[in-house]
Design an enzyme around this catalytic site. Structure first.
Site, PDB file in Angstrom:
ATOM      1  N   ARG A  99       0.855  -1.181   0.000  1.00  0.00           N
ATOM      2  CA  ARG A  99       0.000   0.000   0.000  1.00  0.00           C
ATOM      3  C   ARG A  99       0.893   1.234   0.000  1.00  0.00           C
ATOM      4  O   ARG A  99       1.976   1.230   0.622  1.00  0.00           O
ATOM      5  CB  ARG A  99      -0.915   0.032   1.236  1.00  0.00           C
ATOM      6  CG  ARG A  99      -2.136  -0.874   1.162  1.00  0.00           C
ATOM      7  CD  ARG A  99      -3.142  -0.417   0.100  1.00  0.00           C
ATOM      8  NE  ARG A  99      -4.343  -1.232   0.074  1.00  0.00           N
ATOM      9  CZ  ARG A  99      -4.581  -2.242  -0.778  1.00  0.00           C
ATOM     10  NH1 ARG A  99      -3.682  -2.587  -1.665  1.00  0.00           N
ATOM     11  NH2 ARG A  99      -5.730  -2.889  -0.741  1.00  0.00           N
ATOM     12  N   HIS A 120      -1.390  -0.063  -9.854  1.00  0.00           N
ATOM     13  CA  HIS A 120      -2.118  -0.933  -8.918  1.00  0.00           C
ATOM     14  C   HIS A 120      -2.690  -2.171  -9.630  1.00  0.00           C
ATOM     15  O   HIS A 120      -3.899  -2.420  -9.609  1.00  0.00           O
ATOM     16  CB  HIS A 120      -3.243  -0.157  -8.205  1.00  0.00           C
ATOM     17  CG  HIS A 120      -3.701  -0.834  -6.937  1.00  0.00           C
ATOM     18  ND1 HIS A 120      -4.145  -0.160  -5.837  1.00  0.00           N
ATOM     19  CD2 HIS A 120      -3.782  -2.152  -6.600  1.00  0.00           C
ATOM     20  CE1 HIS A 120      -4.491  -1.005  -4.880  1.00  0.00           C
ATOM     21  NE2 HIS A 120      -4.268  -2.244  -5.333  1.00  0.00           N
TER      22      HIS A 120
HETATM   23  P1  NDP Z   1      -1.954 -10.828   5.374  1.00  0.00           P
HETATM   24  O1  NDP Z   1      -2.854 -10.213   6.362  1.00  0.00           O
HETATM   25  O2  NDP Z   1      -2.080 -12.279   5.090  1.00  0.00           O
HETATM   26  O3  NDP Z   1      -0.425 -10.577   5.793  1.00  0.00           O
HETATM   27  C1  NDP Z   1       0.010  -9.362   6.298  1.00  0.00           C
HETATM   28  C2  NDP Z   1       1.417  -9.518   6.803  1.00  0.00           C
HETATM   29  O4  NDP Z   1       1.856  -8.246   7.295  1.00  0.00           O
HETATM   30  C3  NDP Z   1       1.518 -10.510   7.967  1.00  0.00           C
HETATM   31  O5  NDP Z   1       2.703 -11.258   7.862  1.00  0.00           O
HETATM   32  C4  NDP Z   1       1.580  -9.586   9.185  1.00  0.00           C
HETATM   33  O6  NDP Z   1       2.262 -10.117  10.288  1.00  0.00           O
HETATM   34  C5  NDP Z   1       2.374  -8.438   8.613  1.00  0.00           C
HETATM   35  N1  NDP Z   1       2.175  -7.239   9.422  1.00  0.00           N
HETATM   36  C6  NDP Z   1       1.018  -6.561   9.671  1.00  0.00           C
HETATM   37  N2  NDP Z   1       1.243  -5.545  10.517  1.00  0.00           N
HETATM   38  C7  NDP Z   1       2.552  -5.592  10.821  1.00  0.00           C
HETATM   39  C8  NDP Z   1       3.384  -4.821  11.668  1.00  0.00           C
HETATM   40  N3  NDP Z   1       2.915  -3.798  12.385  1.00  0.00           N
HETATM   41  N4  NDP Z   1       4.690  -5.148  11.747  1.00  0.00           N
HETATM   42  C9  NDP Z   1       5.191  -6.183  11.034  1.00  0.00           C
HETATM   43  N5  NDP Z   1       4.446  -6.961  10.211  1.00  0.00           N
HETATM   44  C10 NDP Z   1       3.148  -6.670  10.110  1.00  0.00           C
HETATM   45  O7  NDP Z   1      -2.108  -9.980   4.048  1.00  0.00           O
HETATM   46  P2  NDP Z   1      -1.848 -10.439   2.534  1.00  0.00           P
HETATM   47  O8  NDP Z   1      -0.534 -11.087   2.468  1.00  0.00           O
HETATM   48  O9  NDP Z   1      -3.014 -11.159   2.007  1.00  0.00           O
HETATM   49  O10 NDP Z   1      -1.816  -9.008   1.806  1.00  0.00           O
HETATM   50  C11 NDP Z   1      -0.863  -8.037   2.164  1.00  0.00           C
HETATM   51  C12 NDP Z   1      -1.236  -6.704   1.552  1.00  0.00           C
HETATM   52  O11 NDP Z   1      -1.006  -6.722   0.142  1.00  0.00           O
HETATM   53  C13 NDP Z   1      -2.721  -6.311   1.642  1.00  0.00           C
HETATM   54  O12 NDP Z   1      -3.031  -5.799   2.905  1.00  0.00           O
HETATM   55  C14 NDP Z   1      -2.829  -5.265   0.571  1.00  0.00           C
HETATM   56  O13 NDP Z   1      -2.523  -4.005   1.108  1.00  0.00           O
HETATM   57  C15 NDP Z   1      -1.754  -5.661  -0.432  1.00  0.00           C
HETATM   58  N6  NDP Z   1      -2.311  -6.105  -1.712  1.00  0.00           N
HETATM   59  C16 NDP Z   1      -1.963  -5.418  -2.852  1.00  0.00           C
HETATM   60  C17 NDP Z   1      -2.400  -5.826  -4.070  1.00  0.00           C
HETATM   61  C18 NDP Z   1      -1.975  -5.107  -5.309  1.00  0.00           C
HETATM   62  O14 NDP Z   1      -2.469  -5.397  -6.399  1.00  0.00           O
HETATM   63  N7  NDP Z   1      -1.052  -4.184  -5.225  1.00  0.00           N
HETATM   64  C19 NDP Z   1      -3.290  -6.978  -4.220  1.00  0.00           C
HETATM   65  C20 NDP Z   1      -3.597  -7.627  -2.975  1.00  0.00           C
HETATM   66  C21 NDP Z   1      -3.113  -7.203  -1.772  1.00  0.00           C
HETATM   67  P3  NDP Z   1       1.696 -11.420  11.044  1.00  0.00           P
HETATM   68  O15 NDP Z   1       1.958 -12.581  10.087  1.00  0.00           O
HETATM   69  O16 NDP Z   1       2.499 -11.511  12.257  1.00  0.00           O
HETATM   70  O17 NDP Z   1       0.225 -11.192  11.270  1.00  0.00           O
HETATM   71  C1  OXD Z   2      -6.343  -5.827  -2.800  1.00  0.00           C
HETATM   72  C2  OXD Z   2      -5.848  -5.025  -3.914  1.00  0.00           C
HETATM   73  O1  OXD Z   2      -6.130  -5.450  -1.643  1.00  0.00           O
HETATM   74  O2  OXD Z   2      -6.164  -5.340  -5.087  1.00  0.00           O
HETATM   75  O3  OXD Z   2      -6.946  -6.892  -3.050  1.00  0.00           O
HETATM   76  O4  OXD Z   2      -5.112  -4.066  -3.685  1.00  0.00           O
END
Ligand code: NDP
Ligand code: OXD
Length: 307
Positions: free
Chosen positions: A222, A270
């Site tokens: 993000r 995006h």
């Molecule tokens: P998940 O919720 O499965 O994973 C998030 C990860 O971030 C976890 O490992 C979590 O840690 C870690 N995390 C969250 N907060 C913190 C923190 N304060 N400090 C350290 N680590 C942290 O999400 P996804 O993997 O499914 O997706 C990740 C992001 O990708 C989405 O939130 C979205 O913003 C982005 N995205 C972008 C897309 C695009 O097209 N550009 C498409 C889809 C998603 P823990 O494992 O310990 O909980």
């Molecule tokens: C999502 C994205 O969060 O597309 O799924 O960014």
């Protein structure tokens, strides 16, 4: 018959209007998918960020809000939303992210663009093997771990960072104290974190000093994860060699934003991973089926964590 409101931009309706009803039938859910309804009659809301729905208060009967996005930053803090919120964990989304991230990593690892349209210029500067290239993944969730599996299969020297401790087949660290350890010496940094108060500006003037000089930053997470001013400063003095940015604080990225014209920034609109309607619809339909059968919902968002 359930009333399922599809509250998402028009472009998504075109993609889902046939496949989502088909998925509901496949899961034996008796429901009608509608674009508009009396809020008091709505049983479920399928949601993607849009300009119409901001107040969930009138949806008194709705039993869950099912996000078509993995990232729920645009909705998780909405105080009118009292229903359970699920996010998208979709094999199609993960596959897309793995392809995009791996493509970007290989592009910069191998300098695949180095000789594009070049004048005659024979310099044999072979890249190191992947095993000698340090790559750090910030975020080890569904998407981060899927990318980690592929990068490990290619033998990259992987490090990872998350909020909680992980038992992973590569070195990981966690929490605020573990960030420096994860970034130290990284040549490629990938941010796959959600946007929460704790992750905002996680790459800032201080932390951008920790990777190796000339490191590449790849952000499909993000926009707010990066302090833009700090990144531009780090690019200007060479601490960061290149940034590949798929997400921004303001989208579409404004035409006058310095990233557009920057020679060492790749702007991507995006599209790193998009929800795939066929597989995403099955996830949504399965959750409605579960809710109706009083089974626990999959992929519930933890409001207190913000993801
Ligand atoms: P998940 O919720 O499965 O994973 C998030 C990860 O971030 C976890 O490992 C979590 O840690 C870690 N995390 C969250 N907060 C913190 C923190 N304060 N400090 C350290 N680590 C942290 O999400 P996804 O993997 O499914 O997706 C990740 C992001 O990708 C989405 O939130 C979205 O913003 C982005 N995205 C972008 C897309 C695009 O097209 N550009 C498409 C889809 C998603 P823990 O494992 O310990 O909980
Ligand atoms: C999502 C994205 O969060 O597309 O799924 O960014």
């Amino acid at each position: 018959m359930l009333t399922i409101l599809f509250s998402a931009p028009d472009a998504l309706w075109n993609q889902y209007e046939e496949v989502l009803p088909a998925a509901l039938s496949a899961k034996r859910v008796d429901g009608t998918l509608v674009r508009d309804a009396d809020p008091a009659a709505v049983d479920y809301i399928v949601y993607a960020p849009n300009d119409r729905l901001h107040d969930f208060t009138p949806f008194t009967k709705a039993r869950a809000v099912l996000s078509l996005f993995a990232g729920v930053d645009r909705i998780v803090g909405n105080t009118t939303l009292t229903q359970p919120l699920t996010r998208l964990v979709d094999p199609g989304l993960a596959e897309g992210m793995v392809e995009w991230v791996t493509g970007q990593v290989l592009m910069h690892h191998l300098h695949l663009d180095r000789n594009l349209g070049a004048a005659p210029h024979w310099v044999q500067n072979a890249p190191p093997l992947a095993r000698d290239r340090r790559v750090t993944l910030l975020g080890l969730g569904e998407l981060g771990m899927a990318c980690a599996d592929m990068l490990r299969a290619l033998h990259f020297d992987l490090r990872g960072w998350s909020r909680s401790a992980k038992d992973a087949p590569f070195p990981t660290s966690h929490g605020t104290d573990g960030l420096k350890q994860a970034l130290d010496g990284a040549e490629i940094v990938i941010t796959l974190l959600p946007d929460t108060p704790d992750t905002r500006n996680i790459l800032n003037a201080e932390s951008l000093r920790w990777p190796a000089r000339g490191a590449v930053v790849i952000n499909p997470g993000r926009g707010p994860l990066i302090d833009d001013e700090a990144l531009l400063a780090a690019l200007a003095d060479g601490r960061i060699g290149h940034a590949v940015l798929d997400v921004f604080r303001v989208e579409p990225l404004p035409a006058d934003h310095p990233y557009w014209a920057h020679p060492r920034v790749t702007v991507s609109p995006h599209i790193a991973a998009v929800s795939r309607p066929t597989s995403a619809s099955l996830v949504v339909a399965e959750n409605i089926r579960r809710s109706e059968a009083s089974e626990p919902l999959l992929f519930l968002v933890d409001r207190s964590r913000g993801y």
